[in-house]
Design a protein around this motif. Structure first.
Motif, PDB file in Angstrom:
ATOM      1  N   UNK A   1       0.830  -1.215   0.000  1.00  0.00           N
ATOM      2  CA  UNK A   1       0.000   0.000   0.000  1.00  0.00           C
ATOM      3  C   UNK A   1       0.859   1.257   0.000  1.00  0.00           C
ATOM      4  N   UNK A   2       1.921   1.243   0.797  1.00  0.00           N
ATOM      5  CA  UNK A   2       2.822   2.396   0.844  1.00  0.00           C
ATOM      6  C   UNK A   2       3.561   2.570  -0.482  1.00  0.00           C
ATOM      7  N   UNK A   3       4.022   1.468  -1.045  1.00  0.00           N
ATOM      8  CA  UNK A   3       4.704   1.541  -2.339  1.00  0.00           C
ATOM      9  C   UNK A   3       3.783   2.097  -3.417  1.00  0.00           C
ATOM     10  N   UNK A   4       2.553   1.607  -3.445  1.00  0.00           N
ATOM     11  CA  UNK A   4       1.589   2.097  -4.441  1.00  0.00           C
ATOM     12  C   UNK A   4       1.310   3.582  -4.260  1.00  0.00           C
ATOM     13  N   UNK A   5       1.107   4.008  -3.018  1.00  0.00           N
ATOM     14  CA  UNK A   5       0.850   5.420  -2.737  1.00  0.00           C
ATOM     15  C   UNK A   5       2.056   6.282  -3.113  1.00  0.00           C
ATOM     16  N   UNK A   6       3.241   5.818  -2.757  1.00  0.00           N
ATOM     17  CA  UNK A   6       4.454   6.586  -3.042  1.00  0.00           C
ATOM     18  C   UNK A   6       4.636   6.774  -4.552  1.00  0.00           C
ATOM     19  N   UNK A   7       4.412   5.701  -5.293  1.00  0.00           N
ATOM     20  CA  UNK A   7       4.585   5.766  -6.756  1.00  0.00           C
ATOM     21  C   UNK A   7       3.477   6.573  -7.443  1.00  0.00           C
ATOM     22  N   UNK A   8       2.259   6.480  -6.947  1.00  0.00           N
ATOM     23  CA  UNK A   8       1.141   7.124  -7.656  1.00  0.00           C
ATOM     24  C   UNK A   8       0.856   8.557  -7.212  1.00  0.00           C
ATOM     25  N   UNK A   9       1.080   8.870  -5.942  1.00  0.00           N
ATOM     26  CA  UNK A   9       0.723  10.201  -5.437  1.00  0.00           C
ATOM     27  C   UNK A   9       1.936  11.054  -5.059  1.00  0.00           C
ATOM     28  N   UNK A  10       2.973  10.441  -4.573  1.00  0.00           N
ATOM     29  CA  UNK A  10       4.129  11.210  -4.131  1.00  0.00           C
ATOM     30  C   UNK A  10       5.060  11.546  -5.298  1.00  0.00           C
ATOM     31  N   UNK A  11       5.609  10.515  -5.931  1.00  0.00           N
ATOM     32  CA  UNK A  11       6.631  10.749  -6.965  1.00  0.00           C
ATOM     33  C   UNK A  11       6.189  11.693  -8.083  1.00  0.00           C
ATOM     34  N   UNK A  12       4.971  11.570  -8.620  1.00  0.00           N
ATOM     35  CA  UNK A  12       4.592  12.491  -9.701  1.00  0.00           C
ATOM     36  C   UNK A  12       4.499  13.950  -9.271  1.00  0.00           C
ATOM     37  N   UNK A  13       4.447  14.215  -7.978  1.00  0.00           N
ATOM     38  CA  UNK A  13       4.271  15.578  -7.472  1.00  0.00           C
ATOM     39  C   UNK A  13       5.506  16.151  -6.787  1.00  0.00           C
ATOM     40  N   UNK A  14       6.597  15.418  -6.791  1.00  0.00           N
ATOM     41  CA  UNK A  14       7.840  15.913  -6.205  1.00  0.00           C
ATOM     42  C   UNK A  14       8.626  16.640  -7.298  1.00  0.00           C
TER      43      UNK A  14
END
Length: 154
Positions: A5-18
């Motif tokens: 769940x954390x990996x999915x969130x990090x890849x989908x919501x965090x990385x595209x917005x950093x």
């Protein structure tokens, strides 16, 4: 190790917005084991902040904020609820001595940086999007709901 769940969130919501600057900052902090990257709270004393806060201080929408930067970035830029973010919850449960999670995040961030560099043009300077509020270009901003008025194409 990060949960799926954390990996999915990090890849989908965090990385595209950093932003590229934020990406490099996290790589620097994680790679050096810096005490400026904290667990258990969003901010202690500037410049000590958690993952989201360090990203926020390097994002044009939230760079002017201090204590509330990480919460604001998560909610308004990444589109996440800070209280239920899987990444934040796992980061806070770990400690500065949890080298496995730190190493895993560092690998993901380095992969993202390499991907951006090889894709040619997804950098902060060439993304083609400008934040009107600050006049600074941003890497792939999240233009959901209330943030639509902040972003226009160049």
């Amino acid at each position: 190790m990060l949960s799926q769940q954390s990996l999915n969130e990090f890849r989908s919501a965090w990385l595209p917005n950093i932003t590229d600057v934020g990406l490099n900052r996290l790589i620097e902090l994680l790679g050096s084991g810096s005490p400026l990257l904290i667990h258990g709270s969003f901010t202690r004393a500037v410049p000590q902040g958690c993952l989201a806060t360090q990203i926020a201080w390097n994002h044009p929408t939230t760079t002017h904020l201090t204590q509330e930067a990480g919460i604001t970035w998560l909610h308004h830029v990444a589109g996440l609820n800070p209280a239920t973010s899987h990444v934040i919850r796992e980061w806070d449960r770990s400690s500065c001595n949890d080298f496995e999670i730190r190493a895993e995040l560092l690998d993901l961030l380095r992969e993202e940086r390499t991907s951006r560099q090889t894709s040619g043009g997804q950098s902060q300077e060439t993304s083609g999007v400008r934040c009107q509020a600050s006049g600074v270009k941003s890497h792939k901003p999240n233009v959901k709901n209330q943030d639509r008025h902040l972003v226009t194409a160049i």
